[in-house]
Structure formats: structure tokens, C-alpha cells
Design an enzyme around this catalytic site. Structure first.
Site, mmCIF file in Angstrom:
data_model
loop_
_atom_site.group_PDB
_atom_site.id
_atom_site.type_symbol
_atom_site.label_atom_id
_atom_site.label_comp_id
_atom_site.label_asym_id
_atom_site.label_seq_id
_atom_site.Cartn_x
_atom_site.Cartn_y
_atom_site.Cartn_z
ATOM 1 N N GLY A 1 0.369 -5.110 0.719
ATOM 2 C CA GLY A 1 -0.795 -5.093 -0.165
ATOM 3 C C GLY A 1 -0.484 -5.647 -1.551
ATOM 4 O O GLY A 1 -1.386 -6.157 -2.231
ATOM 5 N N ALA B 1 0.863 -1.177 0.000
ATOM 6 C CA ALA B 1 0.000 0.000 0.000
ATOM 7 C C ALA B 1 0.902 1.231 0.000
ATOM 8 O O ALA B 1 2.079 1.143 0.355
ATOM 9 C CB ALA B 1 -0.878 -0.026 1.233
ATOM 10 N N GLU C 1 -0.766 -9.266 -1.111
ATOM 11 C CA GLU C 1 -2.177 -9.564 -0.827
ATOM 12 C C GLU C 1 -3.017 -9.518 -2.101
ATOM 13 O O GLU C 1 -3.930 -10.321 -2.287
ATOM 14 C CB GLU C 1 -2.715 -8.582 0.222
ATOM 15 C CG GLU C 1 -2.115 -8.842 1.603
ATOM 16 C CD GLU C 1 -2.521 -7.793 2.612
ATOM 17 O OE1 GLU C 1 -2.124 -6.625 2.441
ATOM 18 O OE2 GLU C 1 -3.236 -8.120 3.566
ATOM 19 N N GLU D 1 4.119 -5.772 7.106
ATOM 20 C CA GLU D 1 3.347 -4.732 7.796
ATOM 21 C C GLU D 1 3.754 -4.557 9.249
ATOM 22 O O GLU D 1 3.736 -3.446 9.788
ATOM 23 C CB GLU D 1 1.846 -5.057 7.715
ATOM 24 C CG GLU D 1 1.213 -4.765 6.358
ATOM 25 C CD GLU D 1 1.331 -5.920 5.366
ATOM 26 O OE1 GLU D 1 2.156 -6.835 5.610
ATOM 27 O OE2 GLU D 1 0.622 -5.905 4.353
HETATM 28 N N1 3HC Z 1 4.627 3.409 -0.085
HETATM 29 C C1 3HC Z 1 5.139 4.596 -0.465
HETATM 30 N N2 3HC Z 1 6.424 4.798 -0.762
HETATM 31 C C2 3HC Z 1 7.251 3.741 -0.657
HETATM 32 C C3 3HC Z 1 6.792 2.471 -0.258
HETATM 33 C C4 3HC Z 1 5.414 2.320 0.037
HETATM 34 N N3 3HC Z 1 4.876 1.152 0.403
HETATM 35 N N4 3HC Z 1 7.850 1.630 -0.240
HETATM 36 C C5 3HC Z 1 8.919 2.346 -0.623
HETATM 37 N N5 3HC Z 1 8.564 3.619 -0.876
HETATM 38 C C6 3HC Z 1 9.424 4.714 -1.318
HETATM 39 C C7 3HC Z 1 10.499 5.024 -0.285
HETATM 40 O O1 3HC Z 1 10.008 5.914 0.698
HETATM 41 C C8 3HC Z 1 11.590 5.637 -1.128
HETATM 42 O O2 3HC Z 1 11.216 6.975 -1.373
HETATM 43 P P1 3HC Z 1 12.342 8.126 -1.479
HETATM 44 O O3 3HC Z 1 13.146 7.738 -2.677
HETATM 45 O O4 3HC Z 1 11.528 9.352 -1.642
HETATM 46 O O5 3HC Z 1 13.117 8.070 -0.195
HETATM 47 C C9 3HC Z 1 11.457 4.872 -2.447
HETATM 48 O O6 3HC Z 1 10.157 4.276 -2.439
HETATM 49 C C10 3HC Z 1 12.471 3.779 -2.621
HETATM 50 O O7 3HC Z 1 12.481 2.969 -1.453
HETATM 51 P P2 3HC Z 1 13.843 2.436 -0.818
HETATM 52 O O8 3HC Z 1 14.827 3.538 -0.756
HETATM 53 O O9 3HC Z 1 13.468 1.738 0.434
HETATM 54 O O10 3HC Z 1 14.313 1.416 -1.955
HETATM 55 P P3 3HC Z 1 14.906 -0.039 -1.811
HETATM 56 O O11 3HC Z 1 15.088 -0.524 -3.190
HETATM 57 O O12 3HC Z 1 16.028 -0.044 -0.855
HETATM 58 O O13 3HC Z 1 13.750 -0.923 -1.124
HETATM 59 C C11 3HC Z 1 11.549 -1.790 -0.814
HETATM 60 C C12 3HC Z 1 12.539 -1.137 -1.787
HETATM 61 C C13 3HC Z 1 12.043 -3.197 -0.433
HETATM 62 C C14 3HC Z 1 10.220 -1.892 -1.513
HETATM 63 C C15 3HC Z 1 11.455 -0.946 0.471
HETATM 64 O O14 3HC Z 1 11.193 0.391 0.108
HETATM 65 C C16 3HC Z 1 10.379 -1.358 1.421
HETATM 66 O O15 3HC Z 1 10.578 -2.272 2.205
HETATM 67 N N6 3HC Z 1 9.221 -0.670 1.372
HETATM 68 C C17 3HC Z 1 8.163 -0.874 2.300
HETATM 69 C C18 3HC Z 1 7.351 -2.065 1.925
HETATM 70 C C19 3HC Z 1 6.193 -2.224 2.857
HETATM 71 O O16 3HC Z 1 6.291 -2.033 4.044
HETATM 72 N N7 3HC Z 1 5.038 -2.605 2.295
HETATM 73 C C20 3HC Z 1 3.862 -2.784 3.069
HETATM 74 C C21 3HC Z 1 3.131 -1.501 3.136
HETATM 75 S S1 3HC Z 1 1.750 -1.583 4.228
HETATM 76 C C22 3HC Z 1 0.562 -2.397 3.368
HETATM 77 O O17 3HC Z 1 0.784 -2.824 2.278
HETATM 78 C C23 3HC Z 1 -0.768 -2.491 4.035
HETATM 79 C C24 3HC Z 1 -1.634 -3.499 3.390
HETATM 80 O O18 3HC Z 1 -1.641 -4.674 4.146
HETATM 81 C C25 3HC Z 1 -3.039 -3.004 3.280
#
Ligand code: 3HC
Length: 691
Positions: free
Chosen positions: A105, A66, A108, A128
Site C-alpha cells: 500500500g 497496509a 500504491e 502482497e
Molecule cells: N503492518 C504492520 N506491522 C508491520 C508491517 C506492516 N505492513 N511491516 C512490518 N511490521 C512490523 C513487524 O511486525 C515488526 O514488528 P515487531 O517489532 O513487533 O516484531 C516491525 O514492524 C519491524 O519489522 P521487521 O522486523 O520485519 O523489520 P525489518 O527492518 O527487518 O523489515 C520490512 C522491514 C521490510 C518493512 C518488513 O517488515 C516487511 O517486509 N514488512 C511487510 C511489508 C508488506 O508485506 N507490505 C505489504 C502489506 S499488504 C498491503 O499493503 C495491502 C495493500 O495492497 C492494500
């Protein structure tokens, strides 16, 4: 090719519609993407020529989750659940084609598809919990139906992604793509149609849950992960949600999952954890040094000093495949240092953290030497010698004479003035601090200390090499103790006063560990050794610490310090220490009083926040969130409290200011409020703008 919207295109190949999602950088499921998927699915389902649909992403990854930036705002339709409902209701098979990291997400959504194919390098996960929430789009209900409760609990409680091959073994992914992912996905979709394969709807499955022993699965999971997740509200909530998969029908479990998700999302812990996610990425950004600043190539690194610190630092570079020269003054010291490195690697290998062949590769990159001049071909030289200014100056003078032009000269000093060290060289622009934290091969934090004259490309290079070796590099300025240790000193000063005024070391430590830190100041002192900087000849019993050293209670290594230790290094309160403290209290004229837990916490934490405010005001840290990243990665500040500055914002800077004023009136100038704290309260602002 049809453009659905700016993030989505639809392409029909034979009987297969390929819906390509493109929302850089990580294809987060923002509103535009959800809209595109909904419209694309609708078009594909409506097209009689289309018999199957492939969902695939452009760029570096399938959907990484998400959109974290949309959290806390009202969610505009279509929601992720709307998309899943459409897919599950579709009479045409939908295949998710996964590459990069399919997370949260993103996974999912894929789990609601009928089939999944992945590139061999793909990873899938439900991270998450790292954001203080639980999967909120059916992950807690579909994953256990696919892999059973124990596996689902492991994945959801740790948030650790797994590789595609394991995902195939577990049945999360149906196939690995042998070649090009898109053509393989189209082939699979066409085969599903031609073979008349069933449309699998994970929500309808119960086979893996039928006879699940829910209680046994939960207690095993608590056993495996509970310690690490102590204090995290999301932990028990995630267990509850996953258990519901076996306890309730799908729709009920889903509804409860949404409730828990919303409750956690609105809580302070998740706000803190999401803030830390952003803060950890913000540290790389430096106001006056653009991200594309050219860096200096680092082919070989030198280290001066093969003690605990030097050896630990060396391991970081060796593990990253960077050749190293390590220099000591005597063969004995050199052998001891390389011996420690070898033992640390052997211990990591025996725990399965590193493969034996990688140990050989790493240690093969190490050149131990007694010759200072062997450092002359190094591109970065880190001094990790004795913490004394004269020692450091002498080393830097010698380094200046032998290091090649353009080499970066770094000191691992914890407290000392980098500018004074740089001043003894003819190249102060090439000098900076690189402050590692003990144990240096494990702790994530690296303070990169910018001197008055340090060149911008030198800073950019140190920040980059820090990241290359897996550290979280934070830029700080020159002052006594930089960010971390300067704030730690404020805490330690109060801890020492508290035990003279009426508390015992174990009271102080209990309050801090209860707050979520891995250990309190006295446990930390015992671990580090009380005799650091202590000298038997000059010791006059002026502090409790000196008295303990004089009694040969020098910390864990002597099985006695502030605590008594058993063979398993478990500490217990010491009656002798209590006596020493009471005696010293009397001598110093304290009338001991009962000190409540609230005061202990306030006395330890508020002066740290106050010091943090001074650090910000002086420009020693770039931003409040950098201070928080230092404390989380260097000292184990609980991530669910976001760091000291974020914590100040959650309780209100005015709360901190009022207490500091009250303490100042009672106990003097140690508590004089920082001007920035006063200004923030006056203006109704906050340190981080995020709490
Ligand atoms: N939403 C918005 N922005 C995101 C994002 C997300 N889920 N994941 C990454 N980004 C952004 C980062 O903030 C970063 O932005 P910036 O360049 O402005 O700083 C950019 O994308 C690149 O991210 P990274 O620097 O972390 O790049 P990497 O290649 O090192 O890692 C990644 C990529 C493995 C995807 C890592 O960013 C990550 O772990 N992201 C979070 C993933 C996550 O937690 N997903 C679950 C979200 S909650 C959810 O999905 C709820 C659902 O159950 C309903």
C-alpha cells in the site's frame, strides 16, 4: 509546523507543503496515518499559498504497506483508496519522497502521486503475494500502466522489491535524490510548478498496454514463476488481476482487484501466510532472555569437521565476512572439504548469486588446519563431526582444554543430548547446540539448542549470530531430535509402516507432495542416501531400507533407491522395490490392503502434530508458532498451510484427536494422543490462537 495528528505534521516551505508521516516502526498505513494524510492533504489543498505537496516519511522507511494488524477488521474511513482519489483529484502536484522500503500500500499510494523521487538506497515493491493476497489499492492496475504487463507480472508474482536505480530505469520513480531527500523533493515539487509540468495520473495512461499480448505475457509469467508458486491460490488470482489492466477500463479493473483482494484476505492461505510473517518475527523473542541481553563478541569462528555439513556451515560465516578456522584430522579430508567449499562458491558465482570478487573475499577468510590447537583464538567453535556420542564427548574434552575463556562451544548434533556433551567440559554454561540443516549453506533453519546449564548470554549470542548469517534461528530444548527431527521421526515411522501395510513409496510421496511439501519421505531418503548409518557387516535385511542397501540401491547416488533414477536424476517407481516390499510384507504377516490418500495424509501428519503437542507440553519449543517456523524453514512445509500446528488449528484439533483415537484403537500406542491435544480439545482451545 502544524501538527495534524499524532502521526502527521505539515510544514510549508515557500510554495511547497511538506506532509511528514511518522508511524513507527515502519510507517504502516494504520488508521491514524490515513486520517493524518487525508487531513494534511485537505489543509494543503485549501491553503492558497501552497502550490505543490510533498509526502515524506520520518524514521527508517517510507510506508512499508497496509497495517497487517488491521487485516480482518472492518476498515475505517478514510481508506487508502480515498487518499489516492484525493491525490489524483488535487489540482496541485503531489510528490512522493521515498526512502527505505516503499512496499504494498505504500508504493500504491506513491503510484497515485503525480511524481516520485527516491533516495539511491530506497527499494520499492508489491510483496502482497507473500502474504497470500494481491495488491489491493490499485497496484495491479497502475503498475502495468507504468511498466507494461511482463514487468508488472514479475514484480507482483514474486513480490521481490527492486532498487531505486532500476525503478528509475523502468519509470516507476522519476528521479533519484542526489542529496538530502527532503530538500530534493521540495526542489522537484517547486520545479514542477515553475515549469508548468503536467500532473501525471497513471490511471489514465494506456500507452504501455495498448497492443499488449495478454496471453503471451501470462504464459511467459506462468513459465517463469509457476513452479515456485505451485499450490498458492494467490498466484493465478494475481495474474488475472494484472491481466485485467489490459482487458478492462481502470475503474472496472480496480473493482475486480478489490474483490479478489477481499476474497483472498478471508481465505485460509492468506491467514496462514500472515501468521507465518508474525511467527517468523516472534522466534527472536525469548521469555526469560530480554532482547537487550548483551551478547559476546564473535570475531573468529572455528569448525571441527570439513565434511558436507562442516563445509556448508563454514560458507555461512565466510559469506557474512567472519574469519574462520576449519580443522580436520587428515590433509586428505581437509582438502576434500575446502574443495567442496570452493566448488559450491564457483557454482553460486556461475548462477550469478554471488560476485566473483565476493567469492575471493569469502574464501580468503578461511584458514584450514590440521592442528586442533589452532582453534584456541576462536570465539565460537562449532563441532560438526561424526554423529556419535563418544566421538562428540572426546572432541569436547579436547576443546575444553584449548578453547579460550568465554568461547562458545557448540555442537551441530541432530539428535544427541547436549547436556551429556556439556558435562564432559568444565564450562557447561558455554555449551549449546547449533543444529544446521542440510545443505547448510542454503537451508534457512538453525535450531539453537539450549542445554540445562547454558548461559543466557550464550543463547542470545547464538541467536544473534544465526540472524547475522541469514538464518532463521529458533530456540529449542534438549530431547532426542529436538523439534524438527523428533517430529520427522514420527512421520517416518508411519511412512515405513504404510508401505508394509499396503501403500507403495510413490503413493506416500505423491500424497505429501500433493499436500505441498517439496518431496515425500522416500524421495528425501533417496536424496540423503539410504546407507546413512548402515553397515554391510552387521546388516541383516531386517528393514526394507537394509534390503535396498544390500542390493546396492543406496539412493540417488547409486541411481537406485526406493526409486530408479535416470541420468537427469528423475525418479520412477521400481518393480524390484515393489517386489522387495511385497516380500517383506508377507514375511511380517501383513495382509496388504488398499490405503486411501486421506488415510496416508492423516497417518503421516497427525502423529507429527501429536509429537508437536508433546514438544510444547515439555517446553522443548517456546510456542506452537516456533514449531511451525522450524517446519517451514527446515523441511519445506508449505507456507500457505502455516506449519503443522497451524494446520491442526485450521482442520480443528478435535479432528486430529478423533483420528488419533481411532488409529490407537486399531493400531496401538504409536497413536496415543498427547495430553496437550486432549486438553486443548476439552477446553475448546487451539495451538496457535491464529487459525
Ligand atoms: N503492518 C504492520 N506491522 C508491520 C508491517 C506492516 N505492513 N511491516 C512490518 N511490521 C512490523 C513487524 O511486525 C515488526 O514488528 P515487531 O517489532 O513487533 O516484531 C516491525 O514492524 C519491524 O519489522 P521487521 O522486523 O520485519 O523489520 P525489518 O527492518 O527487518 O523489515 C520490512 C522491514 C521490510 C518493512 C518488513 O517488515 C516487511 O517486509 N514488512 C511487510 C511489508 C508488506 O508485506 N507490505 C505489504 C502489506 S499488504 C498491503 O499493503 C495491502 C495493500 O495492497 C492494500
Amino acid at each position: 509546523m502544524t501538527t495534524i495528528n499524532r502521526a502527521t505534521t505539515l510544514d510549508v516551505e515557500g510554495e511547497v507543503a511538506v506532509l511528514t508521516l511518522d508511524n513507527p516502526p515502519v510507517n504502516a498505513l494504520s488508521h491514524v496515518l490515513r486520517e493524518g494524510v487525508a487531513a494534511g492533504l485537505e489543509a494543503a489543498v485549501a491553503d492558497p499559498a501552497v502550490k505543490a505537496i510533498v509526502l515524506i516519511c520520518a524514521g527508517r522507511t517510507f510506508i512499508a504497506g497496509a497495517d497487517i494488524k488491521e487485516f480482518g477488521k472492518p476498515i475505517a474511513a478514510p481508506t487508502l483508496q480515498d487518499l489516492q482519489d484525493r491525490i489524483e483529484a488535487s489540482g496541485k502536484p503531489v510528490v512522493a519522497a521515498l526512502h527505505g522500503t516503499s512496499l504494498g500500500g505504500g508504493l500504491e499510494l506513491a503510484l497515485a502521486c503525480h511524481y516520485r523521487i527516491a533516495s539511491p538506497s530506497a527499494k520499492v515493491g508489491l510483496p502482497e503475494i507473500k502474504l497470500g493476497i494481491i495488491p489491493g489499492a490499485g497496484g495491479t492496475q497502475r503498475l502495468p500502466r507504468m511498466v507494461g504487463l511482463p514487468r508488472a507480472l514479475d514484480m507482483i508474482l514474486t513480490g521481490t522489491p527492486m532498487g531505486a536505480a532500476s525503478a528509475v530505469t523502468l519509470g516507476i520513480v522519476d528521479e533519484l535524490a542526489a542529496g538530502d531527500l527532503r530538500s530534493e523533493a521540495v526542489r522537484l515539487a517547486a520545479a514542477i510548478v515553475s515549469d508548468g509540468r503536467p500532473l501525471r495520473r497513471v490511471r489514465d495512461e494506456t500507452a504501455r498496454l495498448g497492443d499488449a499480448d495478454v496471453e503471451a505475457a501470462l504464459s511467459a509469467a506462468r513459465e517463469r514463476h509457476g513452479r515456485k508458486m505451485r499450490g498458492f491460490e494467490s498466484f493465478e488470482k494475481a495474474m488475472e488481476a494484472v491481466a485485467n489492466a489490459a482487458r478492462m477500463p481502470f475503474d472496472e479493473g480496480l473493482a475486480r482487484e478489490r474483490e479478489i483482494f477481499a476474497e483472498l484476505l478471508g481465505g485460509t492461505q492468506s491467514r496462514a501466510q500472515r501468521y507465518v510473517f508474525g511467527a517468523t518475527r516472534a522466534v527472536a523473542k525469548i521469555a526469560d532472555i530480554p532482547v537487550d541481553t548483551p551478547t559476546r563478541p564473535i570475531g573468529r569462528v572455528g569448525i571441527i569437521g570439513a565434511g558436507t555439513m562442516g563445509g556448508g556451515i563454514a560458507m555461512n560465516f565466510l559469506s557474512a565476512g567472519i574469519p574462520m578456522t576449519i580443522v580436520e584430522q587428515s590433509q586428505e579430508a581437509l582438502d576434500r572439504g575446502t574443495g567442496i567449499i570452493a566448488r559450491n562458491y564457483a557454482a553460486s558465482a556461475s548462477k550469478g548469486r554471488i560476485r566473483p570478487e565476493d567469492v575471493d573475499k569469502a574464501t580468503g577468510l578461511l584458514s584450514p588446519s590440521l592442528e586442533f590447537s589452532d582453534l584456541s583464538d576462536c570465539d565460537l567453535i562449532i563441532e560438526a563431526a561424526f554423529e556419535e556420542m563418544e566421538v562428540k564427548k572426546a572432541i569436547f574434552e579436547r576443546l575444553d582444554a584449548i578453547a579460550r575463556d568465554g568461547a562458545i562451544l557448540a555442537s551441530n548434533t541432530s539428535y544427541l543430548d547436549i547436556d551429556a556433551i556439556a558435562a564432559v567440559t568444565r564450562r557447561p554454561a558455554d555449551v549449546l547446540g547449533m543444529h544446521f540443516f542440510s545443505p547448510a549453506n542454503i537451508m534457512k533453519l538453525l535450531e539453537v539448542v539450549r542445554g540445562r546449564q547454558t548461559a543466557k548470554d550464550v543463547i542470545a549470542t547464538a541467536m544473534k549470530i544465526g540472524r547475522d548469517i541469514g538464518k532463521t534461528a529458533v530456540l529449542v530444548g534438549v530431547c532426542h531430535g529436538f523439534v524438527g527431527n523428533r517430529m520427522l521421526s514420527a512421520r517416518q515411522r508411519e511412512a515405513n509402516k504404510l508401505i508394509l501395510e499396503g501403500a507403495m513409496p510413490w503413493d506416500v510421496d505423491r500424497v505429501l507432495t500433493g499436500f505441498g511439501l517439496p518431496m515425500g519421505p522416500f524421495q528425501m531418503a533417496d536424496l540423503a542416501g539410504l546407507d546413512l548409518g548402515w553397515n554391510r557387516e552387521t546388516s541383516k535385511g531386517e528393514t526394507i531400507r537394509e534390503r535396498l542397501c544390500e542390493a546396492d540401491r543406496r539412493g540417488q547416488k547409486t541411481a537406485a533407491g526406493f526409486y530408479d533414477y535416470d541420468e537427469a536424476r528423475k525418479g520412477s517407481p521400481s518393480p524390484l522395490v515393489e517386489e522387495i516390499i511385497l516380500q517383506k510384507s508377507r514375511e511380517d504377516g501383513f495382509e496388504r490392503r488398499a490405503i486411501g490418500d486421506d488415510e496416508i495424509l492423516e497417518r503421516l501428519v497427525y502423529p507429527m502434530i501429536n509429537e508437536g503437542a508433546k514438544i510444547l507440553d515439555e517446553g522443548i519449543a517456546q510456542r506452537a508458532s516456533d514449531i511451525d517456523v522450524v517446519w517451514i524453514n527446515g523441511y519445506g512445509w508449505p507456507v500457505y498451510r502455516g506449519g503443522p500446528m497451524f494446520y491442526a488449528d485450521t482442520i480443528g484439533p478435535h479432528t486430529v484427536l478423533e483420528k488419533m483415537r481411532e488409529f490407537e484403537a486399531r493400531m496401538g500406542e504409536d497413536f496415543a494422543p498427547a495430553p496437550l491435544l486432549e486438553r486443548i480439545v476439552r477446553d475448546g482451545g487451539s495451538f496457535t490462537g491464529a487459525a
